[in-house]
Design a protein around this motif. Structure first.
Motif, short mmCIF file in Angstrom:
data_model
loop_
_atom_site.label_atom_id
_atom_site.label_comp_id
_atom_site.label_asym_id
_atom_site.label_seq_id
_atom_site.Cartn_x
_atom_site.Cartn_y
_atom_site.Cartn_z
N ARG A 15 1.07 -1.34 -0.27
CA ARG A 15 0.19 -0.20 0.06
C ARG A 15 0.74 1.50 0.26
N GLN A 16 2.35 1.60 0.81
CA GLN A 16 2.63 2.74 0.37
C GLN A 16 3.48 2.31 -1.02
N LEU A 17 3.99 1.59 -1.08
CA LEU A 17 4.55 1.66 -2.40
C LEU A 17 3.85 2.37 -3.57
N ARG A 18 2.82 1.72 -3.07
CA ARG A 18 1.15 2.24 -4.23
C ARG A 18 0.98 3.72 -4.15
N HIS A 19 1.36 4.34 -3.31
CA HIS A 19 1.32 5.52 -3.03
C HIS A 19 2.31 6.67 -3.38
N ASP A 20 3.78 6.04 -3.82
CA ASP A 20 5.26 6.43 -4.02
C ASP A 20 5.35 5.66 -5.70
N PRO A 21 5.05 7.05 -6.55
CA PRO A 21 5.04 5.99 -8.09
C PRO A 21 6.62 6.60 -8.50
N ARG A 22 7.61 7.15 -7.66
CA ARG A 22 9.16 7.33 -8.01
C ARG A 22 9.84 5.76 -7.61
N SER A 23 9.25 5.57 -6.66
CA SER A 23 10.08 4.02 -5.99
C SER A 23 9.56 2.87 -7.19
N ILE A 24 8.09 2.85 -7.67
CA ILE A 24 7.63 1.96 -8.66
C ILE A 24 8.02 1.97 -10.12
N ALA A 25 8.85 3.28 -9.79
CA ALA A 25 9.10 3.58 -12.04
C ALA A 25 10.58 3.07 -11.42
N LEU A 26 10.99 3.44 -10.53
CA LEU A 26 12.74 2.55 -10.34
C LEU A 26 13.14 1.27 -10.21
N MET A 27 12.22 0.57 -10.03
CA MET A 27 12.43 -0.45 -9.79
C MET A 27 11.49 -1.38 -11.21
N LEU A 28 10.53 -0.73 -11.32
CA LEU A 28 10.03 -1.51 -12.66
C LEU A 28 10.74 -0.97 -14.23
N LEU A 29 11.19 0.54 -14.40
CA LEU A 29 11.14 1.04 -15.25
C LEU A 29 12.90 1.16 -15.59
N VAL A 30 13.17 1.90 -14.70
CA VAL A 30 14.77 1.38 -15.21
C VAL A 30 15.94 0.70 -15.51
N PRO A 31 15.30 -1.05 -14.93
CA PRO A 31 15.85 -1.55 -15.95
C PRO A 31 15.39 -2.01 -17.06
N CYS A 32 14.53 -1.66 -17.14
CA CYS A 32 14.54 -1.23 -18.82
C CYS A 32 14.53 -0.29 -19.64
N LEU A 33 14.48 0.46 -18.96
CA LEU A 33 15.40 1.56 -20.09
C LEU A 33 16.78 1.68 -20.12
N MET A 34 17.72 1.24 -19.30
CA MET A 34 19.25 0.79 -18.98
C MET A 34 19.64 -0.38 -20.23
N LEU A 35 18.51 -1.39 -20.38
CA LEU A 35 18.79 -2.55 -21.22
C LEU A 35 18.48 -1.63 -22.64
N VAL A 36 17.45 -0.44 -22.68
CA VAL A 36 17.11 -0.40 -24.19
C VAL A 36 18.55 0.48 -24.49
N LEU A 37 18.60 1.25 -23.43
CA LEU A 37 19.64 2.02 -23.54
C LEU A 37 21.19 1.66 -24.23
N LEU A 38 21.16 0.41 -23.58
CA LEU A 38 22.70 -0.22 -23.94
C LEU A 38 22.14 -1.09 -25.36
N ARG A 39 21.69 -1.70 -25.79
CA ARG A 39 21.14 -2.01 -27.39
C ARG A 39 21.01 -1.04 -27.29
N TYR A 40 20.64 0.03 -27.59
CA TYR A 40 21.43 0.90 -28.90
C TYR A 40 22.82 1.64 -28.95
N VAL A 41 22.99 1.64 -28.15
CA VAL A 41 25.01 1.72 -27.92
C VAL A 41 25.43 0.02 -28.53
N PHE A 42 25.21 -0.61 -28.36
CA PHE A 42 25.89 -1.97 -29.02
C PHE A 42 25.67 -1.72 -30.49
N ASP A 43 24.70 -1.51 -30.68
CA ASP A 43 23.89 -1.20 -32.35
C ASP A 43 24.73 -0.65 -32.86
#
Length: 254
Positions: A15-43
């Protein structure tokens, strides 16, 4: 350990995490964004010789990063969130109730473990079906190792939070706990090519087995004995660190 109290603790944390969108974004989106970034770096790497997508460069490191990124993000968020409970006095009030340390640690592990499942599914699905990560083994095995790595990061975060007096100190534990494992896990150079002393240290670090497990899925169609060893070591380290976290848990920060 009482299952009802553990579930109640996990529900409160979610319930606390649900009201903390920044933490949710850090946990769910940052690994995905880093993978995308590295994918195009290697391209853009000269090794690709203009070939798009570049199969060899990202495939060689993408599976390893799929295990490392969730571990790092879950470590960071979990350590800070747990420390915040202590410094705000919430932990002291909870432990004044009939709530054991094992209930509290297990509840946190369950809550962040559910987040780790979502994180691992997103990152694995993105790497395989959108970024073109080519693995010989089963995608489900890749997901399993990614999930174990995220759970290990959660356990490490819960453990080190007991030794930090502020959120800044919790962040400072990352160079001490994560960076040596990152340098010695075999991501930058094969572990068997390291100096004997460094190889021995690497053999004792759980991230090394996380990377090895990912590489086993990358190279083998079947479940190998080495994969089972790697998965069991990562899972065993997570359980051991959670037990240590429960033993060292303090009610407040001095």
């Amino acid at each position: 350990m009482n299952p009802d109290r553990t579930l109640a603790t996990a529900a409160r944390v979610l319930r606390q995490l649900r009201h903390d969108p920044r933490s949710i974004a850090l946990m769910l989106l940052v690994p995905c964004l880093m993978l995308v970034l590295l994918r195009y770096v290697f391209d853009a790497s000269p090794a690709c010789a203009g070939e798009t997508p570049c199969p060899s460069a990202f495939d060689g490191i993408g599976a390893s990063l799929l295990g490392i990124f969730p571990l790092i993000t879950m470590f960071l968020v979990t350590s800070i969130a747990t420390l915040r409970e202590r410094t705000s006095g919430t932990l002291e009030r909870l432990l004044a109730m009939p709530l054991g340390k094992a209930d509290l640690i297990a509840g946190y592990a369950l809550a962040f473990g559910l987040v780790a499942v979502a994180q691992s599914v997103l990152a694995t699905g993105l790497a395989l079906w959108f970024l073109g990560l080519d693995v010989i083994g089963s995608p489900w095995l890749l997901l399993l190792v990614a999930l174990l790595d995220a759970l290990l990061g959660t356990a490490l975060g819960l453990f080190v939070s007991a030794f930090a007096a502020s959120e800044f100190q919790a962040v400072q534990f990352m160079p001490a706990v994560i960076f040596p494992q990152l340098l010695l896990c075999g991501l930058f150079t094969p572990r068997d090519r390291m100096a004997p002393a460094l190889e021995a240290v690497s053999d004792a670090l759980p991230m090394s087995y996380a990377v090895d497990g990912m590489n086993q899925v990358l190279r083998h169609t079947d479940v190998t004995a080495d994969f089972l060893r790697d998965a069991l070591v990562v899972a065993g380290c997570a359980v051991l660190v959670l037990a240590l976290g429960a033993a060292t848990l303090r009610r407040r920060t001095a």
